[in-house]
Scaffold this active site. Structure first.
Site, PDB file in Angstrom:
ATOM      1  CG  ASP A  22      -1.756  -1.256   1.347  1.00 56.70           C
ATOM      2  OD1 ASP A  22      -2.063  -1.869   0.316  1.00 56.70           O
ATOM      3  OD2 ASP A  22      -2.074  -1.643   2.485  1.00 56.70           O
ATOM      4  CD  GLU A 184      -9.440  -2.412  -1.372  1.00 53.31           C
ATOM      5  OE1 GLU A 184     -10.124  -2.493  -0.335  1.00 53.31           O
ATOM      6  OE2 GLU A 184      -8.682  -3.332  -1.740  1.00 53.31           O
TER       7      GLU A 184
END
Length: 542
Positions: A22, A184
């Site tokens: 991420d 997302e």
């Protein structure tokens, strides 16, 4: 790095190997700063610095105090801190993220990227993966992924006051992606007269993708890129998989680049990734008002002239007053569980729990960053029980443990826990070594001789002292995400579960560069191990 070809330089991917998922990046002048998810580990949110987007060095952890990272004692593996975003605005650094175990979405700020970072400012917003972006008039927008479940509504955006965390305007629906699951990881960018909304969707496994939409205002309406997904390796034989969760950055020369997470699965079908989701870098081109990306390769063109930094040493001699920032622990690291002053030049660890199989243990380790690696420590266990462990979670770890005059290799795989091998060791300090080696070293003939495909992505070998013969070798697939589930990768670390143990040094690096390489030159038996092999094994798990 690699030599130039046709006037261009090249770099190897991943640029930050090991469990660094991420990624989010920002640039300040000629300096780049990047953060990653840390999940249940403390300290949280590692922060890196680079001058060229290729060579990164960790300069600290954003969440380095318990007040910033409240995690319940029973926080599960892969809970904790999800998907940070780092931005620089109005002379300050801003990091916003989600603590899924306690509190939800919050942000912290700092004048300098090394910190100190502020205490959390909590935002009354649902969901995960928050992002910050500022309009020309100073309006701050927070995009986030809506709460998963039957009422999932994709990406939402709210107007917020980042100083106080107050929500100035309730969230409104933005974009639900292209129809794949789990839209997302949103990031908002202002480029010319357009706002762009970059997301991930398809799930963070092999179906992961990157998609983008644009609008004249953060309020929409959002137009999906005609070539969506702009990046995906799904359904391909590419060695890099699970490409997604990306962030964009520009160089001082105006070039665009993307950092993203991806994996490198290995072994027999369905293949296994053991280092976790890693940080990759790939160039971005713009055509007709849309970014064009990929595929993401293990060898890529580099952004301009490379400017290598002095690499961090792979060996820690515990001479500093504080733990090295790469050292992490599950959930917390209580002050009474460790010391660097009790015995000069040694790390003292005090047992806080009797097993690695449950929360509350004393464990200090580093992310495994090399597919073929060597990790070694010098341990003085006294009368306690301590060792070196390869950990994916409390339910999946391999341990090389010393207690009661014996060294033991212990395998914990889900509900199974077994002592695989034992050997007597003399009293006093002892060197423990764990190596990992790719299963690709086996030939087809050796596979057929064993009667099985070599399914393992790698093999994990355990050595005591200077003996070149391993005490045991275990199949690495059982410490992979595909077996253990979750979002993390391997962490190799020191632990104590009884009494006090002292560690004189800790060394983790690539196998080929290992000091004392005689320990790791000829480790392999004539046929590959099914689960484990040892001359001293009383029982093996098959």
């Amino acid at each position: 790095m690699n030599s130039p070809t046709s006037g261009a330089s090249f770099h190897d991917n991943p640029v930050i190997p090991g469990f660094h998922p991420d990624p989010s990046v920002c640039r300040v002048g000629e300096d780049y700063y990047l953060v990653c998810s840390s999940f249940e580990y403390f300290p949280g949110v590692p922060i890196f610095h680079s001058r060229d987007l290729v060579h990164w060095r960790q300069i600290g952890n954003v969440l380095d105090r318990p007040a910033q990272l409240p995690l319940p004692a029973d926080a599960m593996a892969s809970d904790g801190i999800y998907a940070p975003t780092i931005r620089h605005h109005d002379g300050r650094f801003w990091m916003i993220t989600t603590n899924v175990s306690q509190g939800g979405n919050f942000l912290v700020t700092a004048d300098r990227p090394e910190g100190p970072w502020s205490d959390p400012v909590w935002l009354d917003l649902p969901g995960i993966d928050p992002d910050l972006a500022w309009d020309d008039d100073g309006t701050c927008w927070c995009a986030f992924a809506g709460a998963h479940g039957p009422t999932f509504t994709g990406v939402q955006i709210a107007r917020v006051d980042p100083g106080s965390g107050k929500v100035l305007e309730d969230p409104f629906p933005a974009w639900a992606g292209t129809g794949l699951q789990w839209p997302e990881a949103p990031h908002l960018y202002r480029v010319g007269g357009w706002w762009y909304l970059l997301i991930a969707e398809g799930g963070t496994e092999r179906g992961h993708t990157v998609a983008i939409a644009r609008a004249r205002s953060p309020r929409g309406p959002w137009e999906s890129a005609p070539a969506n997904p702009i990046l995906s390796h799904r359904g391909t034989a590419h060695p890099v998989q699970s490409t997604g969760h990306a962030d964009l950055v520009t160089t001082p020369d105006g070039e665009w680049w993307m950092v993203l997470l991806a994996t490198r699965p290995a072994g027999y079908s369905p293949k296994f990734h053991v280092l976790g989701r890693e940080t990759f870098l790939t160039p971005v081109q713009w055509e007709d008002g849309w970014p064009r990306v990929g595929p993401v390769n293990l060898r890529e063109r580099a952004p301009g002239a490379l400017r290598p930094q002095e690499p961090a040493p792979q060996r820690d001699d515990f001479d500093a007053p504080e733990p090295e920032p790469r050292l992490i622990s599950p959930r917390s690291r209580p002050d009474g569980s460790w010391s660097l002053t009790e015995r000069q030049g040694w790390l003292a660890l005090h047992a806080t729990g009797g097993t690695l199989d449950r929360p509350g243990c004393t464990f200090v380790g580093r992310r495994q960053q090399h597919a073929e690696s060597r990790t070694a420590v010098l341990l003085d266990h006294g009368t306690g029980r301590a060792g070196l462990s390869v950990r994916l979670s409390a339910g999946h770890h391999y341990d090389l443990e010393v207690a009661g005059g014996q060294a033991s290799v212990i395998a914990r795989i889900g509900p199974l826990r077994q002592v695989v091998a034992t050997r007597a060791v003399p009293a006093g300090p002892v060197v423990l070594v764990i190596t990992t080696r790719s299963a690709r070293k086996w030939s087809v003939g050796e596979e057929r001789l064993s009667g099985l495909h070599v399914a393992a992505p790698d093999f994990v070998a355990f050595h005591v002292g200077t003996d070149p013969e391993p005490l045991a070798e275990l199949d690495g697939r059982y410490l992979s995400t595909e077996v253990a589930t979750g979002f993390t990768g391997r962490v190799i670390g020191m632990y104590v579960t009884e009494g006090t143990a002292w560690f004189d040094w800790f060394d983790h690096g690539p196998l080929d560069d290992a000091p004392g390489r005689s320990l790791t030159t000829d480790l392999w038996p004539t046929t590959p191990p099914l689960f484990g092999t040892s001359r001293n094994a009383s029982a093996l798990i098959g």
